[in-house]
Design a protein around this motif. Structure first.
Motif: not given
Lengths: 327, 327
Positions: A30-31, A51-57, A59, A61, A67, A69-70
């Protein structure tokens, strides 16, 4: 170095055919998390905007760790290091490996490739021997193919092929590069301004002038700059030059024009970099222009664009404190 | 304005008791998205660093929209605008509302509060009448309580209470503020350097000098800066002053010291801001110091720290192009 920028089209065609080793489908992703620094990390920044208009954000680092938690079961990690020996990327990749096996690697060699092989991770070996910053398209372009073969479609192959084509326009890149060179050559600390959508290109332009031309640069991103940075110029004693990057979005160009007028009124010279086509075309063609202009500025300043002796100092120092980094 | 910074401890005690209206548990939340700009958005940046060891990654968006792909069933959105009338935050919040109802709001009034009420969203009304930047702790501190009452525990209440306590040390904040003032008062474009972990504070310090003192500032974050920005200083013709922020992590302080030495050697004056305690204590106490120093610098420069006329111009211009923003 100039020849390498000029060859970007040729290198990119080659990169479209790089083999993706250990490619396989990953389900439930999902990401995307990109790990990488400098000229390799910027690939992540560009992927994030594209990718901002794709299904996948996406991120990104840029540190010695990622981290906890990501990274979860639905995360796909892409580690990029041109040399394959960037300590930050090696350590954060090893950290990520403690949490997931959904990791892929792009490198020309080094320890990262060894990690890929020994963990059976999908990877691409890119052409070696370039300065990392001159290897931008050969890391960015195959990233889409790698992701696609792992089941993550960010853009169509057709869009990608069309985008690469823009790198054939060497004459235009040199013409715009010469304009920027003429504009910036007397600058001591230029500013680069863009909308958030084009922040990766603004940062890329900054980094090219840092590394090739050896001049400091300040980047500011709108609309955030309208809430703080703009006020800093109200009574500024230092005024220099600003390069603005236009956008494919109307309201962003209105904001660009408003701020360009504002800075011009207070005595800062403005150059508006007008690009065309899709966001990926703008990223790679804008980067080509910046590469050419920054190498030529180095030549005018009598500086070797290739050498980055302070980065060498940094890497030497890192070896001395390596024991402080625990996994 | 100075009085408001001095009252941060008092304001914070008050903020600990703000009522969270419409509070309820949200199940299955895995990540937090913060929407906000300037002095409100920085709260998101601080939350992101503070939460890096929690179970919840925090992603901050500072634009007129939030990408569709960042919001799913497991996302909790926190919209923060001190005035409640920040157009970027209103539009991105409305966008987010198309995708989810897991949205909470922190504001002193304005349209955002109306959105909260009419959609039955959890919200907090913070004390009004301050400059947004002087309202930092009264937005940051209750954010933890709001999130906690919605089922998202970032830090314990005990840690929070302990952190607020550091704001009692006005004498120490004024002493360090005076040191920074003495250091920076002749600077035309200072640099602020920190590790990625403390980037939110580096940006906050920059923004305070922008808005209160009306001077431009450049921020650079390590380790990324070692891959590009450092090279820009190798042959720089502009050299000024740099404020470094120390860290609670040993290897980060080694990198800070290495880079401080590097810049000092090439002729840039260095001030090392030493902080103590937890990351949240460092954020709020460092912000208090920057608030005091930047207001006093404005006084020395004969400038009103409160007025930000260029932001007013921006907001007026936004009204003229409002029709370009479509939801």
């Amino acid at each position: 170095m100039l020849e390498d920028y000029i060859k970007w089209y040729e290198y990119s065609l080659e990169a479209l055919n790089y083999e993706v080793i250990n490619a396989r489908l990953f389900n439930g992703i999902k990401k995307i998390v990109v790990l990488g620094m400098g000229g390799s990390g910027i690939v992540g920044d560009m992927l994030a905007s594209i990718a901002s208009t794709s299904n996948y954000p996406v991120y990104v680092y840029k540190d010695f760790y990622v981290p906890r938690n990501v990274i979860d079961d639905s995360t796909f990690v892409l580690s990029i290091s041109y040399s394959g020996n960037t300590l930050e990327t090696i350590l954060s990749t090893k950290k990520a490996l403690q949490y997931t096996n959904a990791i892929a690697i792009i490198a020309s060699g080094g320890e990262l490739l060894e990690i890929a092989k020994s963990n059976n991770l999908p990877y691409i070996i890119v052409r070696g021997g370039l300065a990392p910053r001159a290897a931008l398209p050969i890391m960015l372009i195959p990233a889409f193919k790698l992701l696609s073969l792992c089941g993550i479609e960010l853009i169509s192959n057709q869009e990608l092929l069309k985008a690469v084509d823009i790198l054939r326009n060497i004459d235009e890149a040199e013409k715009i590069g010469a304009e920027i060179l003429g504009f910036i050559k007397s600058s001591k600390l230029p500013i680069v301004v863009s909308s958030l959508r084009y922040a990766a290109l603004a940062i890329r332009i900054k980094n090219e002038f840092n590394e090739n031309s050896k001049i400091p640069v300040k980047v500011e991103i709108l609309p955030e700059l309208f809430h703080n940075d703009i006020v800093g110029w109200e009574a500024a004693e230092f005024k220099d030059k600003a390069i603005f990057i236009d956008s494919d979005i109307e309201h962003e160009n209105e904001l660009i024009n408003f701020y360009a007028d504002y800075l011009r009124d207070i005595g800062i010279d403005i150059y508006l970099l007008k690009l065309k086509g899709s966001i990926i075309e703008r990223f790679i063609f804008g980067s080509l222009i910046a590469g050419i202009a920054s190498v030529k500025l180095a030549q005018i300043r009598g500086i070797d664009p290739l050498k980055t002796k302070s980065i060498t100092m940094y890497k030497k120092m890192l070896q001395n404190i390596k024991s402080l980094f625990t996994l």
